[in-house]
Enzyme design. Structure first.
Site, mmCIF file in Angstrom:
data_model
loop_
_atom_site.group_PDB
_atom_site.id
_atom_site.type_symbol
_atom_site.label_atom_id
_atom_site.label_comp_id
_atom_site.label_asym_id
_atom_site.label_seq_id
_atom_site.Cartn_x
_atom_site.Cartn_y
_atom_site.Cartn_z
ATOM 1 C CD GLU A 181 -23.640 55.324 12.357
ATOM 2 O OE1 GLU A 181 -22.859 54.397 12.095
ATOM 3 O OE2 GLU A 181 -24.359 55.847 11.484
ATOM 4 C CB THR B 208 -19.573 44.678 12.800
ATOM 5 O OG1 THR B 208 -19.737 44.082 11.508
ATOM 6 C CG2 THR B 208 -18.105 44.944 13.065
ATOM 7 N N GLY C 35 -17.875 54.712 11.517
ATOM 8 C CA GLY C 35 -19.153 54.194 11.007
ATOM 9 C C GLY C 35 -19.511 52.950 11.783
ATOM 10 C CD GLU D 46 -24.261 45.366 6.852
ATOM 11 O OE1 GLU D 46 -25.030 45.989 7.618
ATOM 12 O OE2 GLU D 46 -24.644 44.849 5.784
ATOM 13 C CG ASP E 208 -22.865 53.307 4.085
ATOM 14 O OD1 ASP E 208 -23.298 52.230 4.527
ATOM 15 O OD2 ASP E 208 -23.094 54.412 4.608
ATOM 16 C CG ASN F 160 -19.313 63.366 7.615
ATOM 17 O OD1 ASN F 160 -18.595 62.404 7.371
ATOM 18 N ND2 ASN F 160 -19.858 64.108 6.663
ATOM 19 C CB ALA F 161 -15.663 59.419 10.160
ATOM 20 C CB CYS G 228 -16.424 47.122 10.352
ATOM 21 S SG CYS G 228 -15.020 46.875 11.435
#
Ligand code: SAM
Length: 225
Positions: free
Chosen positions: A64, A198, A41, A200, A123, A100-101, A120
Site C-alpha cells: 500500500e 475488500t 494496493g 472498496e 484507482d 509503490n507497487a 482489487c
C-alpha cells in the site's frame, strides 16, 4: 508522493522476519516460508484478513502506498494477532508493507516467487492523460509476469467498466497471460473471497454498483525468451 520510499537492493536484502516474526527460524537464521500471495494496493486490508485462514502456511503481503492506510493495516494485523494468539487462525501469515507497487517489484520478490497477485478496485485514473498511471500496463505486466510463477494467477476486480476493459485489453495483449473463464471463477475460492471482502468492494455492494472480475493465468515462458 513516494520519493522517500526505501527499496531493498534485492529480495535477499528484505527483512521478512520483521513482517512475519513467527515464520523466522532462529537456529537456521532464515525464514521458514516466503511471501507467495500479494495484494497490490491493499487499502484497509479486508482481503488480507479473509485470505489469512484460507492459506495458513502461506505468507500473504499487502502493498500500500499511503502512509496512514499502511499504518492502519499494520495496527489492525497486530490487534488480530494479539487477540488470536492462542487460536488456530492467528494472522501471523499476513502483513503489510508501504511501497509503490509500480516501482521495483523485482527488488522485493524473486523470479517466480508469487502464486497469486490481487488487484482489487485499483484507482481508475479516469482522464486519458492519466491512463499511464494505471497499475496495469504492458511494462508493469512484464514485471508481474516475472515475479509470478508459471500457473500463477493475476486477479482483477473493479466497479469501473472502462478500467475493466483496459485491464482485459492489456492482459489479453500480453503473451504471458491467458484468461481464466467464468466456470473457473465460480469454483475458485479466492475469486469468491475477493468479490466482497475488500472495503472498496463492500462499498460498491452497499451502493448497488456492478463489479467486473478478470483472472489470468501466468503462462510458461517460451524457450527462446
Ligand atoms: N484494494 C483495496 C480495496 O479493494 O478496498 C483498496 C482499493 S483503493 C480504491 C486503491 C488503493 O491502492 C489505495 O489504497 C491506494 O493508496 C493504493 N495504491 C494506489 N497506487 C498504488 C501503488 N502504486 N502502489 C501501492 N498501492 C497503491
Amino acid at each position: 508522493s513516494d520519493h522517500r520510499l526505501e527499496y531493498p537492493r534485492s529480495p535477499d536484502d528484505m527483512n521478512w522476519e520483521k513482517l512475519f516474526p513467527k515464520f523466522y527460524d532462529e537456529e537456521s537464521n532464515s525464514m521458514t516460508s516466503s511471501v507467495e500471495i500479494a495484494d497490490i494496493g491493499c487499502g484497509y486490508g479486508g482481503l488480507l484478513t479473509k485470505l489469512a485462514p484460507e492459506f495458513p502456511e502461506k505468507l500473504i503481503l499487502g502493498m500500500e502506498i499511503r502512509v496512514q492506510v499502511t499504518q492502519y493495516v499494520e495496527d489492525r494485523i497486530i490487534a488480530l494477532r494479539n487477540k488470536h494468539e492462542n487460536d488456530e487462525v492467528n494472522f501471523q501469515n499476513i502483513s503489510v508493507l508501504r511501497g509503490n507497487a509500480m516501482k521495483f517489484l523485482p527488488n522485493f520478490f524473486r523470479k517466480g516467487q508469487l502464486s497469486k497477485m490481487f488487484f482489487c478496485f485499483p484507482d481508475p485514473h479516469f482522464k486519458q492523460r492519466k491512463h499511464k498511471a494505471r497499475i496495469i500496463t504492458n511494462t508493469l505486466l512484464s514485471e508481474y509476469a516475472y515475479v509470478l510463477r508459471e500457473g500463477g494467477v493475476v486477479y482483477t476486480i473493479t466497479d469501473v467498466e472502462d478500467l475493466h476493459k483496459w485491464m482485459v485489453k492489456h492482459l489479453e495483449e500480453h503473451p504471458l497471460f491467458e484468461r481464466l473463464d467464468e466456470e473457473w471463477e465460480k469454483q475458485d475460492k479466492c475469486a469468491n473471497i475477493m468479490y466482497n471482502s475488500t472495503e472498496e468492494g463492500q462499498k460498491v455492494t452497499r451502493n448497488k454498483g456492478s463489479k467486473w472480475i478478470a483472472c489470468y493465468r501466468r503462462l510458461p515462458t517460451p524457450e527462446d525468451c
